[in-house]
Design a protein around this motif. Structure first.
Motif, PDB file in Angstrom:
ATOM      1  N   THR A   3       0.831  -1.200   0.000  1.00 39.20           N
ATOM      2  CA  THR A   3       0.000   0.000   0.000  1.00 39.20           C
ATOM      3  C   THR A   3       0.869   1.255   0.000  1.00 39.20           C
ATOM      4  OG1 THR A   3      -1.869  -1.085   1.093  1.00 39.20           O
ATOM      5  CG2 THR A   3      -1.750   1.305   1.280  1.00 39.20           C
TER       6      THR A   3
ATOM      7  N   ASN B 138       0.734   4.387  -2.512  1.00 42.12           N
ATOM      8  CA  ASN B 138       0.688   5.770  -2.037  1.00 42.12           C
ATOM      9  C   ASN B 138       1.806   6.612  -2.646  1.00 42.12           C
ATOM     10  OD1 ASN B 138      -1.575   5.373  -0.431  1.00 42.12           O
ATOM     11  ND2 ASN B 138      -0.385   4.889   1.402  1.00 42.12           N
TER      12      ASN B 138
ATOM     13  N   ARG C  27      -7.015   5.388  -8.532  1.00 46.10           N
ATOM     14  CA  ARG C  27      -6.849   4.304  -7.569  1.00 46.10           C
ATOM     15  C   ARG C  27      -8.118   4.098  -6.764  1.00 46.10           C
ATOM     16  NH1 ARG C  27      -3.370   5.611  -2.290  1.00 46.10           N
ATOM     17  NH2 ARG C  27      -4.253   3.583  -1.790  1.00 46.10           N
ATOM     18  N   THR C  28      -8.182   2.943  -6.095  1.00 44.06           N
ATOM     19  CA  THR C  28      -9.192   2.716  -5.068  1.00 44.06           C
ATOM     20  C   THR C  28      -8.456   2.397  -3.769  1.00 44.06           C
ATOM     21  OG1 THR C  28      -9.365   0.326  -5.477  1.00 44.06           O
ATOM     22  CG2 THR C  28     -10.811   1.782  -6.761  1.00 44.06           C
ATOM     23  N   TYR C  29      -9.208   2.392  -2.670  1.00 44.90           N
ATOM     24  CA  TYR C  29      -8.621   2.193  -1.345  1.00 44.90           C
ATOM     25  C   TYR C  29      -9.138   0.895  -0.730  1.00 44.90           C
ATOM     26  CZ  TYR C  29      -7.202   7.074  -1.735  1.00 44.90           C
ATOM     27  OH  TYR C  29      -6.631   8.251  -2.170  1.00 44.90           O
ATOM     28  N   GLN C  30      -8.481   0.470   0.364  1.00 46.16           N
ATOM     29  CA  GLN C  30      -8.902  -0.747   1.056  1.00 46.16           C
ATOM     30  C   GLN C  30     -10.271  -0.586   1.696  1.00 46.16           C
ATOM     31  OE1 GLN C  30      -5.988  -2.153   3.860  1.00 46.16           O
ATOM     32  NE2 GLN C  30      -4.294  -1.942   2.428  1.00 46.16           N
TER      33      GLN C  30
ATOM     34  N   SER D  75     -15.232   4.516   0.597  1.00 46.82           N
ATOM     35  CA  SER D  75     -15.453   5.927   0.934  1.00 46.82           C
ATOM     36  C   SER D  75     -16.579   6.480   0.071  1.00 46.82           C
ATOM     37  CB  SER D  75     -14.166   6.734   0.728  1.00 46.82           C
ATOM     38  OG  SER D  75     -13.690   6.573  -0.595  1.00 46.82           O
TER      39      SER D  75
ATOM     40  N   GLU E 293     -16.866   1.776  -6.337  1.00 40.64           N
ATOM     41  CA  GLU E 293     -15.621   2.529  -6.150  1.00 40.64           C
ATOM     42  C   GLU E 293     -14.781   2.509  -7.422  1.00 40.64           C
ATOM     43  OE1 GLU E 293     -14.036   3.129  -1.825  1.00 40.64           O
ATOM     44  OE2 GLU E 293     -13.659   1.093  -2.504  1.00 40.64           O
TER      45      GLU E 293
ATOM     46  N   ASP F 196      -6.291  -1.273  -4.489  1.00 43.93           N
ATOM     47  CA  ASP F 196      -5.713  -1.724  -3.219  1.00 43.93           C
ATOM     48  C   ASP F 196      -6.680  -2.677  -2.534  1.00 43.93           C
ATOM     49  OD1 ASP F 196      -4.273  -2.058  -0.930  1.00 43.93           O
ATOM     50  OD2 ASP F 196      -4.059   0.061  -0.460  1.00 43.93           O
TER      51      ASP F 196
END
Length: 227
Positions: free
Chosen positions: A45, A49, A84-87, A90, A158, A173
């Motif tokens: 990750t 970032n 990107r996407t996140y874990q 959101s 997402e 991610d």
């Protein structure tokens, strides 16, 4: 030989005495489907970032389509085709997928702040949002609030929001984190069906999914790329 869609060259990053990236070199070709794997704490990750501008490397370069973007802010990288996407989700729970993706399309087209326009004036943006949702098998639920969607569908939403920026590179991610196994297979089938104009790098712990959908597997341990 085609230029890499995204490349990291000699990337270093440390937090005090903790080394989280050590001379990392990675090249993602156009249209690739690569997986990034490794144990927890390997730096996966953190590497995303660094590539997306959420962190600044201590050394090395990030290249997007051959252009040095190492010093650019995250939003500038998005404008140049990196999403990107996140874990962790959101999403806006009370908005429908169609509303959310339409807003993202409006943001890309820089019409999001023209609040005086009537809804019917956004026909092109709504149609594009419909197309994106259809690509990810979300058209049937496009009018349901995001909070009512199955978790796998929320993860797909997402990705739809990321696609609204028309990326050339998509970093995912752990897109299947927390998703039931059957839903995760559907999720990755949708990812596999994305346009080959988009290069995809995804972090995943499920080796069955990795070997089914990745054309190359990159292993990271202790902040370094092993293979």
């Amino acid at each position: 030989m085609n230029e890499s869609a995204l490349a990291a060259r000699g990337i270093d990053k440390r937090f005090g005495s903790l080394v989280v990236a050590a001379d990392v070199n990675l090249a993602l070709p156009p249209g690739a489907r690569y997986a990034l794997i490794g144990p927890n704490g390997a730096g996966k990750t953190t590497l995303i970032n660094l590539m997306t501008g959420m962190l600044r490397p201590d050394g090395g370069q990030i290249l997007l389509g051959g252009q040095d973007v190492t010093t650019l802010a995250p939003e500038q990288r998005v404008q140049r085709g990196l999403a990107r996407t996140y874990q962790i989700n959101s999403l806006f729970p009370h908005l429908t997928p169609l509303e959310s993706v339409t807003l993202a399309v409006c943001e890309r087209r820089r019409v999001a702040q023209t609040w005086w326009r009537r809804l019917v004036a956004y026909g092109e943006e709504i149609e594009e949002a419909h197309q994106i949702l259809g690509t990810l098998m979300l058209r049937a639920v496009c009018h349901r609030p995001a909070r009512e969607l199955a978790y796998g569908q929320q993860r797909l939403l997402e990705i739809a929001l990321a696609l609204a920026s028309r990326p050339k590179v998509l970093l995912l991610d752990e897109p299947a984190a927390g998703v039931p196994r059957e839903e995760s297979k559907e999720l990755f089938a949708a990812i596999a069906g994305l346009s080959r104009d988009i290069a995809v790098l995804f972090i995943e712990h499920d080796m069955e999914l990795v070997f089914r959908f990745a054309t190359r597997v990159i292993v990271m341990v202790g902040g370094s790329i092993l293979l």
